[in-house]
Design a protein around this motif. Structure first.
Motif, PDB file in Angstrom:
ATOM      1  N   TRP A  56       0.840  -1.202   0.000  1.00  0.00           N
ATOM      2  CA  TRP A  56       0.000   0.000   0.000  1.00  0.00           C
ATOM      3  C   TRP A  56       0.876   1.253   0.000  1.00  0.00           C
ATOM      4  CZ3 TRP A  56      -0.999   3.860   3.745  1.00  0.00           C
ATOM      5  CH2 TRP A  56      -2.029   4.730   3.393  1.00  0.00           C
ATOM      6  N   ALA A  57       1.942   1.242   0.792  1.00  0.00           N
ATOM      7  CA  ALA A  57       2.869   2.381   0.829  1.00  0.00           C
ATOM      8  C   ALA A  57       3.528   2.568  -0.528  1.00  0.00           C
ATOM      9  CB  ALA A  57       3.926   2.166   1.906  1.00  0.00           C
ATOM     10  N   MET A  58       3.918   1.474  -1.173  1.00  0.00           N
ATOM     11  CA  MET A  58       4.544   1.573  -2.492  1.00  0.00           C
ATOM     12  C   MET A  58       3.584   2.144  -3.519  1.00  0.00           C
ATOM     13  SD  MET A  58       6.640  -1.979  -2.691  1.00  0.00           S
ATOM     14  CE  MET A  58       7.599  -2.516  -1.290  1.00  0.00           C
ATOM     15  N   ILE A  59       2.347   1.714  -3.464  1.00  0.00           N
ATOM     16  CA  ILE A  59       1.342   2.226  -4.411  1.00  0.00           C
ATOM     17  C   ILE A  59       1.077   3.703  -4.128  1.00  0.00           C
ATOM     18  CG2 ILE A  59      -1.082   2.075  -5.071  1.00  0.00           C
ATOM     19  CD1 ILE A  59      -0.785  -1.017  -4.630  1.00  0.00           C
ATOM     20  N   LYS A  60       0.977   4.069  -2.872  1.00  0.00           N
ATOM     21  CA  LYS A  60       0.661   5.447  -2.512  1.00  0.00           C
ATOM     22  C   LYS A  60       1.800   6.418  -2.853  1.00  0.00           C
ATOM     23  CE  LYS A  60      -0.756   8.386   1.292  1.00  0.00           C
ATOM     24  NZ  LYS A  60      -1.158   8.473   2.678  1.00  0.00           N
ATOM     25  N   TYR A  61       3.022   6.066  -2.485  1.00  0.00           N
ATOM     26  CA  TYR A  61       4.133   6.992  -2.644  1.00  0.00           C
ATOM     27  C   TYR A  61       4.979   6.739  -3.894  1.00  0.00           C
ATOM     28  CZ  TYR A  61       3.022   8.429   2.086  1.00  0.00           C
ATOM     29  OH  TYR A  61       2.379   8.896   3.185  1.00  0.00           O
ATOM     30  N   ASN A  62       4.859   5.562  -4.476  1.00  0.00           N
ATOM     31  CA  ASN A  62       5.646   5.182  -5.641  1.00  0.00           C
ATOM     32  C   ASN A  62       4.812   5.090  -6.906  1.00  0.00           C
ATOM     33  OD1 ASN A  62       8.346   4.786  -5.791  1.00  0.00           O
ATOM     34  ND2 ASN A  62       8.302   2.653  -5.251  1.00  0.00           N
ATOM     35  N   HIS A  63       3.512   5.119  -6.723  1.00  0.00           N
ATOM     36  CA  HIS A  63       2.537   4.986  -7.810  1.00  0.00           C
ATOM     37  C   HIS A  63       2.692   3.638  -8.518  1.00  0.00           C
ATOM     38  CE1 HIS A  63       1.713   9.112  -6.929  1.00  0.00           C
ATOM     39  NE2 HIS A  63       2.977   9.418  -7.166  1.00  0.00           N
ATOM     40  N   GLY A  64       3.019   2.619  -7.755  1.00  0.00           N
ATOM     41  CA  GLY A  64       3.133   1.271  -8.300  1.00  0.00           C
ATOM     42  C   GLY A  64       4.071   0.418  -7.455  1.00  0.00           C
ATOM     43  N   ILE A  65       3.943  -0.867  -7.608  1.00  0.00           N
ATOM     44  CA  ILE A  65       4.779  -1.796  -6.858  1.00  0.00           C
ATOM     45  C   ILE A  65       6.107  -2.012  -7.589  1.00  0.00           C
ATOM     46  CG2 ILE A  65       4.963  -4.154  -5.968  1.00  0.00           C
ATOM     47  CD1 ILE A  65       1.931  -4.092  -5.601  1.00  0.00           C
ATOM     48  N   PHE A  66       6.043  -1.998  -8.911  1.00  0.00           N
ATOM     49  CA  PHE A  66       7.256  -2.227  -9.715  1.00  0.00           C
ATOM     50  C   PHE A  66       7.572  -1.005 -10.537  1.00  0.00           C
ATOM     51  CE2 PHE A  66       5.262  -6.409  -9.145  1.00  0.00           C
ATOM     52  CZ  PHE A  66       6.257  -7.027  -8.433  1.00  0.00           C
TER      53      PHE A  66
END
Length: 109
Positions: free
Chosen positions: A99-109
């Motif tokens: 969830w943190a990756m999606i929120k702050y990175n706009h994606g997991i990969f």
């Protein structure tokens, strides 16, 4: 006893990495995540990923403790409880981290 020591060491290492991430030091994460997170989002991103990692580490330690108690008492329910607790901890930790990756990175990969 060996299984307990292995899970204890692994759990403590994972917890230490989680605590380091929670301080805003995300150097243990893949370079993709370090590059895509803005400087202002490093702390909240690190806090969430670190929390997820810490939850996983604590679950591993608790599993090791339950397994040690099982070895001494032979109460079969402890294996089931420990396995369930470990699975819930890993899933919860991964959900928080993703969830943190999606929120702050706009994606997991």
């Amino acid at each position: 006893m060996t299984a307990f020591l292995t899970t204890l060491v692994l759990g403590v290492l994972v917890c230490v990495i989680g605590i380091i991430n929670m301080t805003g030091n995300i150097s243990s994460l893949h370079s993709y995540h370090r590059k895509r997170v803005t400087e202002e989002d490093r702390k909240p991103f690190g806090r969430l990923v670190g929390l997820g990692t810490l939850i996983i580490g604590v679950s591993v330690i608790l599993y090791g403790v339950l397994f040690l108690v099982y070895e001494k008492t032979q109460i079969d329910a402890l294996v089931v409880i420990g396995t369930a607790e470990l699975l819930v901890g890993i899933v919860a930790g991964l959900v928080i981290s993703f969830w943190a990756m999606i929120k702050y990175n706009h994606g997991i990969f």
